[in-house]
Motif scaffolding. Structure first.
Motif, PDB file in Angstrom:
ATOM      1  N   ALA A  27       0.794  -1.307   0.163  1.00 31.74           N
ATOM      2  CA  ALA A  27       0.027  -0.186  -0.138  1.00 31.74           C
ATOM      3  C   ALA A  27       0.847   1.245  -0.015  1.00 31.74           C
ATOM      4  N   ARG A  28       1.759   1.235   0.616  1.00 33.53           N
ATOM      5  CA  ARG A  28       2.719   2.348   0.664  1.00 33.53           C
ATOM      6  C   ARG A  28       3.638   2.496  -0.495  1.00 33.53           C
ATOM      7  N   ALA A  30       2.482   1.662  -3.493  1.00 33.15           N
ATOM      8  CA  ALA A  30       1.562   2.286  -4.334  1.00 33.15           C
ATOM      9  C   ALA A  30       1.268   3.862  -4.152  1.00 33.15           C
ATOM     10  N   ALA A  31       0.994   4.102  -2.935  1.00 36.77           N
ATOM     11  CA  ALA A  31       0.795   5.601  -2.680  1.00 36.77           C
ATOM     12  C   ALA A  31       1.943   6.420  -3.022  1.00 36.77           C
ATOM     13  N   ALA A  32       3.283   5.749  -2.738  1.00 34.51           N
ATOM     14  CA  ALA A  32       4.537   6.727  -3.241  1.00 34.51           C
ATOM     15  C   ALA A  32       4.631   6.631  -4.552  1.00 34.51           C
ATOM     16  N   LEU A  34       2.130   6.765  -6.798  1.00 40.56           N
ATOM     17  CA  LEU A  34       0.848   7.957  -7.290  1.00 40.56           C
ATOM     18  C   LEU A  34       1.541   9.126  -7.058  1.00 40.56           C
ATOM     19  N   ALA A  35       2.089   9.409  -5.808  1.00 44.25           N
ATOM     20  CA  ALA A  35       2.760  10.617  -5.652  1.00 44.25           C
ATOM     21  C   ALA A  35       3.850  11.349  -6.307  1.00 44.25           C
TER      22      ALA A  35
END
Length: 314
Positions: A27-28, A30-32, A34-35
């Protein structure tokens, strides 16, 4: 947080680009991704090292993982910039340095304080000869608690190596750089200032003795109140004069026979300077410097346990 600073330096560079990200938490990762514009992301380091366009890796993981990750990067034939400390033992750090040297790869240890404005100003004054040969250095970094709750990996000696290895290496590396020599011995004392139940010391005093009876005194804290405390103090006494950085907001001052002068300011991004030096193949702190810092921190740990100075082997 540190990864974000490295990524920002990459974003501003015209010489390198971010190919992808690796994180053990999907999850982390994927978030990174996206950012950062949807770059590739994975939980598998080996997969990432095989991606097209990957020439090097920047590692910002807990200290205890550095050695194994560094060896994987070397085996893949990639250059490496790794956050300090290089490893959590001199044996492991030596193996990493040897692996990169044997393969002709560029290894940078991210001792970023070397390229902070204040430390570069002090080094410039020493290199100019204004203060002569440094005889005594005092370096102080006092800060408040930043480690979250008691589950923070930094508080686990097995994962972080303790405060002397996680944060103490900043000062150990700097005073050695400014002295231009390797210390003969390290004497250290630590306190569990925040709570006696702490598994690490959060306040350190470390004394390094150099050839010619020169000495450096390092004070490092993450125990001060309020938690927003941030204080830096540097004093270098040389054979011809003195350099003083009495407070963060003040310029570095040189006290010499001709009076008191202020050193010219140094400006720019430390992380950009560090990245550029790595890309040039001439890192600000390479494998040898990273290994030396680990050896000093290891000696500090031994000294705190024994209550006696610990000799450093060359």
């Amino acid at each position: 947080m540190i990864a974000g600073l490295h990524i920002a330096a990459l974003r501003s560079s015209t010489r390198a680009r971010l190919v992808g990200l690796v994180d053990t938490d999907p999850a982390r990762a994927a978030a990174a991704s996206l950012a950062n514009g949807g770059v590739r992301a994975t939980t598998d380091l080996a997969e990432a090292l095989a991606w097209p366009g990957v020439d090097g890796a920047i590692v910002c993981t807990p200290n205890g993982s550095h050695g194994a990750i560094a060896m994987a990067v070397a085996a893949a034939g990639k250059h490496l910039m790794i956050e300090k400390p290089l490893a959590t033992s001199t044996a492991e750090a030596t193996a990493v340095v040897d692996a990169f040297r044997e393969r002709g790869l560029v290894l940078a240890t991210a001792h970023t304080h070397r390229v902070y404005d204040y430390s570069m100003a002090v080094k410039a004054a020493l290199d100019s000869g204004q203060v002569g040969e440094p005889q005594v250095i005092r370096a102080t970094l006092l800060g408040g608690w930043i480690w979250g709750d008691w589950n923070a990996w930094v508080l686990d000696p097995a994962r972080s190596g303790g405060h002397q290895l996680h944060n103490g290496v900043h000062l150990l590396d700097l005073v050695t750089w400014w002295m231009g020599a390797t210390p003969d011995s390290v004497y250290a004392r630590g306190r569990r200032q925040t709570a006696t139940e702490l598994p690490i010391y959060d306040y350190l005093e470390m004394v390094l003795r150099f050839p010619g009876d020169r000495v450096a005194v390092c004070e490092m804290s993450r125990a001060h109140r309020p938690s927003t405390t941030g204080h830096r103090d540097v004093l270098v006494i040389g054979t011809e004069g003195t350099v003083a950085l009495p407070w963060d907001a003040e310029p570095s001052l040189v006290f010499g026979e001709q009076g008191v002068t202020a050193l010219p300011p140094v400006s720019g991004s430390a992380f950009t300077r560090q990245l550029d030096a790595w890309l040039d193949g001439t890192p600000v702190a390479g494998g040898a410097e990273g290994l030396a810092a680990v050896a000093m921190a290891e000696a500090a740990e031994q000294s705190m346990a024994s209550g006696q100075p610990v000799e450093l082997t060359s």
